[in-house]
Design an enzyme around this catalytic site. Structure first.
Site, PDB file in Angstrom:
ATOM      1  N   SER A  65      45.343  83.200   5.853  1.00  0.00           N
ATOM      2  CA  SER A  65      45.709  83.884   7.156  1.00  0.00           C
ATOM      3  C   SER A  65      45.660  85.082   7.233  1.00  0.00           C
ATOM      4  O   SER A  65      45.947  85.765   5.969  1.00  0.00           O
ATOM      5  CB  SER A  65      47.099  83.335   7.881  1.00  0.00           C
ATOM      6  OG  SER A  65      47.524  84.146   8.925  1.00  0.00           O
ATOM      7  N   THR A  93      39.910  83.603  14.716  1.00  0.00           N
ATOM      8  CA  THR A  93      40.852  83.030  15.774  1.00  0.00           C
ATOM      9  C   THR A  93      40.538  83.763  17.069  1.00  0.00           C
ATOM     10  O   THR A  93      40.816  84.765  17.461  1.00  0.00           O
ATOM     11  CB  THR A  93      42.077  83.020  15.323  1.00  0.00           C
ATOM     12  OG1 THR A  93      42.368  82.402  14.039  1.00  0.00           O
ATOM     13  CG2 THR A  93      43.143  82.265  16.507  1.00  0.00           C
ATOM     14  N   HIS A  98      45.821  75.663  18.702  1.00  0.00           N
ATOM     15  CA  HIS A  98      46.669  76.541  18.045  1.00  0.00           C
ATOM     16  C   HIS A  98      47.901  75.781  17.667  1.00  0.00           C
ATOM     17  O   HIS A  98      49.028  75.974  17.493  1.00  0.00           O
ATOM     18  CB  HIS A  98      46.910  77.795  18.632  1.00  0.00           C
ATOM     19  CG  HIS A  98      47.407  78.752  17.552  1.00  0.00           C
ATOM     20  ND1 HIS A  98      46.353  79.757  17.209  1.00  0.00           N
ATOM     21  CD2 HIS A  98      48.295  79.292  16.747  1.00  0.00           C
ATOM     22  CE1 HIS A  98      46.835  80.786  16.525  1.00  0.00           C
ATOM     23  NE2 HIS A  98      48.061  80.245  16.218  1.00  0.00           N
ATOM     24  N   LYS A 115      37.675  79.546  15.658  1.00  0.00           N
ATOM     25  CA  LYS A 115      39.010  78.823  15.652  1.00  0.00           C
ATOM     26  C   LYS A 115      39.586  78.906  17.296  1.00  0.00           C
ATOM     27  O   LYS A 115      39.896  80.230  17.485  1.00  0.00           O
ATOM     28  CB  LYS A 115      40.015  79.196  14.621  1.00  0.00           C
ATOM     29  CG  LYS A 115      41.300  78.409  14.671  1.00  0.00           C
ATOM     30  CD  LYS A 115      41.972  78.346  13.354  1.00  0.00           C
ATOM     31  CE  LYS A 115      43.337  77.686  13.191  1.00  0.00           C
ATOM     32  NZ  LYS A 115      44.205  78.288  14.126  1.00  0.00           N
ATOM     33  N   TYR A 159      42.155  87.980  12.435  1.00  0.00           N
ATOM     34  CA  TYR A 159      42.684  88.244  13.821  1.00  0.00           C
ATOM     35  C   TYR A 159      42.214  89.859  13.666  1.00  0.00           C
ATOM     36  O   TYR A 159      42.622  90.517  13.020  1.00  0.00           O
ATOM     37  CB  TYR A 159      44.359  88.378  13.765  1.00  0.00           C
ATOM     38  CG  TYR A 159      45.139  87.217  14.152  1.00  0.00           C
ATOM     39  CD1 TYR A 159      44.467  86.317  15.243  1.00  0.00           C
ATOM     40  CD2 TYR A 159      46.111  86.409  13.382  1.00  0.00           C
ATOM     41  CE1 TYR A 159      45.260  85.243  15.703  1.00  0.00           C
ATOM     42  CE2 TYR A 159      46.663  85.458  13.862  1.00  0.00           C
ATOM     43  CZ  TYR A 159      46.216  84.696  14.974  1.00  0.00           C
ATOM     44  OH  TYR A 159      46.882  83.560  15.252  1.00  0.00           O
TER      45      TYR A 159
HETATM   46  C1  LIG Z   1      53.571  78.447  10.872  1.00  0.00           C
HETATM   47  C2  LIG Z   1      52.420  78.326  11.406  1.00  0.00           C
HETATM   48  C3  LIG Z   1      51.725  79.728  11.407  1.00  0.00           C
HETATM   49  C4  LIG Z   1      50.471  79.763  11.707  1.00  0.00           C
HETATM   50  N1  LIG Z   1      49.634  80.838  11.811  1.00  0.00           N
HETATM   51  C5  LIG Z   1      48.265  80.959  12.139  1.00  0.00           C
HETATM   52  C6  LIG Z   1      47.555  82.044  12.056  1.00  0.00           C
HETATM   53  O1  LIG Z   1      47.915  82.944  11.227  1.00  0.00           O
HETATM   54  N2  LIG Z   1      46.249  82.290  12.294  1.00  0.00           N
HETATM   55  C7  LIG Z   1      45.701  81.037  13.198  1.00  0.00           C
HETATM   56  O2  LIG Z   1      44.491  80.978  13.336  1.00  0.00           O
HETATM   57  N3  LIG Z   1      46.365  80.138  13.373  1.00  0.00           N
HETATM   58  C8  LIG Z   1      47.733  79.820  12.619  1.00  0.00           C
HETATM   59  N4  LIG Z   1      48.312  78.786  12.939  1.00  0.00           N
HETATM   60  C9  LIG Z   1      47.821  77.662  13.699  1.00  0.00           C
HETATM   61  C10 LIG Z   1      47.128  76.855  12.574  1.00  0.00           C
HETATM   62  O3  LIG Z   1      46.125  77.471  11.791  1.00  0.00           O
HETATM   63  C11 LIG Z   1      46.777  75.153  13.130  1.00  0.00           C
HETATM   64  O4  LIG Z   1      45.821  75.529  14.244  1.00  0.00           O
HETATM   65  C12 LIG Z   1      47.774  74.403  13.866  1.00  0.00           C
HETATM   66  O5  LIG Z   1      49.065  74.397  12.890  1.00  0.00           O
HETATM   67  C13 LIG Z   1      47.280  72.979  13.924  1.00  0.00           C
HETATM   68  O6  LIG Z   1      48.214  72.354  14.294  1.00  0.00           O
HETATM   69  P1  LIG Z   1      49.249  71.232  13.603  1.00  0.00           P
HETATM   70  O7  LIG Z   1      50.542  72.225  13.110  1.00  0.00           O
HETATM   71  O8  LIG Z   1      49.945  70.429  14.523  1.00  0.00           O
HETATM   72  O9  LIG Z   1      48.528  70.757  12.447  1.00  0.00           O
HETATM   73  C14 LIG Z   1      49.924  78.702  12.705  1.00  0.00           C
HETATM   74  C15 LIG Z   1      50.541  77.340  12.350  1.00  0.00           C
HETATM   75  C16 LIG Z   1      51.553  77.207  12.067  1.00  0.00           C
HETATM   76  C17 LIG Z   1      52.549  76.013  12.223  1.00  0.00           C
HETATM   77  C1  LIG Z   2      50.909  88.173  18.278  1.00  0.00           C
HETATM   78  C2  LIG Z   2      50.776  86.764  17.674  1.00  0.00           C
HETATM   79  C3  LIG Z   2      50.648  86.480  16.355  1.00  0.00           C
HETATM   80  C4  LIG Z   2      50.566  85.098  15.793  1.00  0.00           C
HETATM   81  C5  LIG Z   2      50.361  85.328  14.440  1.00  0.00           C
HETATM   82  C6  LIG Z   2      50.551  84.093  13.646  1.00  0.00           C
HETATM   83  C7  LIG Z   2      50.211  82.718  14.145  1.00  0.00           C
HETATM   84  O1  LIG Z   2      48.981  82.632  14.342  1.00  0.00           O
HETATM   85  C8  LIG Z   2      51.141  81.782  14.660  1.00  0.00           C
HETATM   86  O2  LIG Z   2      50.742  80.622  15.135  1.00  0.00           O
HETATM   87  O3  LIG Z   2      52.455  82.032  14.388  1.00  0.00           O
END
Ligand SMILES: Cc1cc2nc3c(=O)[nH]c(=O)nc-3n(C[C@H](O)[C@H](O)[C@H](O)COP(=O)(O)O)c2cc1C
Ligand SMILES: CCCCCCC(=O)C(=O)O
Length: 387
Positions: free
Chosen positions: A111, A160, A283, A259, A134
């Site tokens: 990430s 994303t 997401h 994504k 991002y």
């Molecule tokens: C704690 C956490 C942090 C996440 N951070 C990001 C991120 O930095 N960038 C991003 O594109 N998606 C982020 N996501 C979304 C995940 O990449 C993914 O799309 C999502 O968790 C899928 O659903 P699931 O948790 O039910 O498997 C995050 C998800 C979680 C749970």
């Molecule tokens: C301003 C939003 C930042 C979110 C960064 C991390 C992420 O994607 C998440 O789901 O948490």
């Protein structure tokens, strides 16, 4: 697989153990949705409403979940999703996740908001890396970050596109955990109240030079204490557009993936701009509450662009049968977010690996029942959700 005194039978058990181990605020950051959390309920409901229509009398004695994603063979149709601040869940959490992915032979997506740099993850894990971007307001700096990921050997750039504004995660305001990370008394007390996590994660960082913060932000935005000072230039851009996709397409030679696509017309546009793949995703129901779910959008998207793009999906995957459902609706691979984080929370690389192993076993069992000895055989055994 045994972790500590108890074996983990399934992802739900891993989740329960993660909940008791982590500070409440951190667990809620991982677990919860936004606003009224309709999206979380809907994610489960829509995936549950996809059903199977198995073939019978098929020799399934040699089942194999090997597949190709972007032309590379891998033993499972899985990718570890990008997740911000995973390094707070376990000491060196991002490296541990990457090691688990490497051991399972699947890619790990770093990430932008990782607290370990893509260079260090590459050096220490030897995993196949993807890099999630991002876009910052200062586009030159964003491109510099992309070049870093390229030099570190990332195979794919994952832009994303579903986070145009900061999500309304009210529970993070109450519990003191959120993005950007801001120290607070409430979060501090929560951390101390979870001594196992406090000693093995937080105190270990303190002993080894301080609690790390976002690793990919340029050094000039760091304060004397090493924290990232939120500055306009490196805030997430709200004007990310198809023009950025064009720019990234020329700047990035590897696979380019969008994504967070939920609409077939956006998927078509991505294909026209030379994008290689998309992740059909909302997401993990963490952004727009009430967004359509990947399980309902996937069939139409595959229908429109499946012949031109690699279509991946994520959201709500807690069982091998969920993987089979997305694959059966035409996804070529599935990203795992929360599930692997639960494993990470209870046992680092070993815990995340145990969760991946649960997925492998459950997927092979599901394939057995479906009369699908190989991954392509799953297609045609799934009845999509009715909306
Ligand atoms: C704690 C956490 C942090 C996440 N951070 C990001 C991120 O930095 N960038 C991003 O594109 N998606 C982020 N996501 C979304 C995940 O990449 C993914 O799309 C999502 O968790 C899928 O659903 P699931 O948790 O039910 O498997 C995050 C998800 C979680 C749970
Ligand atoms: C301003 C939003 C930042 C979110 C960064 C991390 C992420 O994607 C998440 O789901 O948490």
């Amino acid at each position: 697989m045994r972790l500590g005194a108890h074996s983990i039978l399934n992802v739900a058990e891993a989740r329960d153990r993660a909940r008791s181990r982590l500070p409440r605020g951190l667990f809620e950051y991982i677990e919860r949705g936004t606003e009224d959390e309709v999206g979380l309920i809907e994610a489960k409901r829509s995936l549950d409403s996809v059903t199977f229509n198995p073939r019978v009398l098929v020799d399934i004695s040699n089942r194999d979940a090997t597949t190709s994603i972007f032309g590379t063979r891998q033993p499972l149709p899985l990718v570890v999703a990008p997740t911000a601040i995973a390094g707070l869940i376990w000491y060196d959490g991002e490296v541990e996740l990457a090691k688990a992915a490497a051991a399972a032979g699947i890619p790990f997506c770093v990430s932008t908001q990782s607290i370990t740099s893509v260079e260090r993850i590459a050096e220490e894990s030897r995993a196949r890396l993807w890099f999630q971007l991002y876009v910052w307001r200062n586009r030159d700096r964003a491109i510099q970050l992309v070049k870093r990921a390229e030099r570190a050997g990332a195979e794919a750039l994952v832009l994303t596109v579903d986070t145009a504004v900061a999500p309304n995660r009210e529970y993070n305001i109450r519990n003191g955990f959120g993005i950007p990370i801001k120290p607070s008394l409430r979060a501090g007390l929560d951390c101390v109240a979870h001594p196992r996590w406090f000693v093995t994660v937080f105190a270990k960082y303190l002993r080894n030079g301080g609690v790390p913060t976002y690793a990919h932000y340029p050094d000039e935005f760091r304060t004397a204490l090493g924290r990232v000072a939120v500055a306009d230039e490196i805030s997430l851009a709200q004007d990310v557009s198809w023009e950025d996709v064009r720019t990234l397409r020329s700047a990035w030679k590897g696979q380019l993936i969008l994504k967070g696509v939920l609409r077939a017309d956006d998927a078509v546009r991505a294909a026209e701009l030379g994008v290689d793949g998309i992740v059909v995703s909302n997401h993990g129901a963490r952004n727009l509450d009430g967004a359509a779910t990947p399980a309902t959008c996937l069939p139409e998207i595959v229908d429109r662009v499946g012949h031109r793009l690699t279509v991946l999906a994520d959201g709500g995957v807690r069982r091998g049968s969920h993987v089979a459902k997305y694959i059966g609706m035409g996804a070529q691979g599935v990203l795992l977010g929360r599930s692997v984080l639960y494993g990470l929370a209870i046992g680092g690389a070993e815990g995340a690996g145990a969760v991946l192993d649960i997925f492998r076993r459950e997927l092979l069992t599901t394939m057995g029942f479906l009369g699908a000895p190989s991954i392509p055989d799953i297609v045609g055994t799934v009845v999509p959700a009715r909306g």
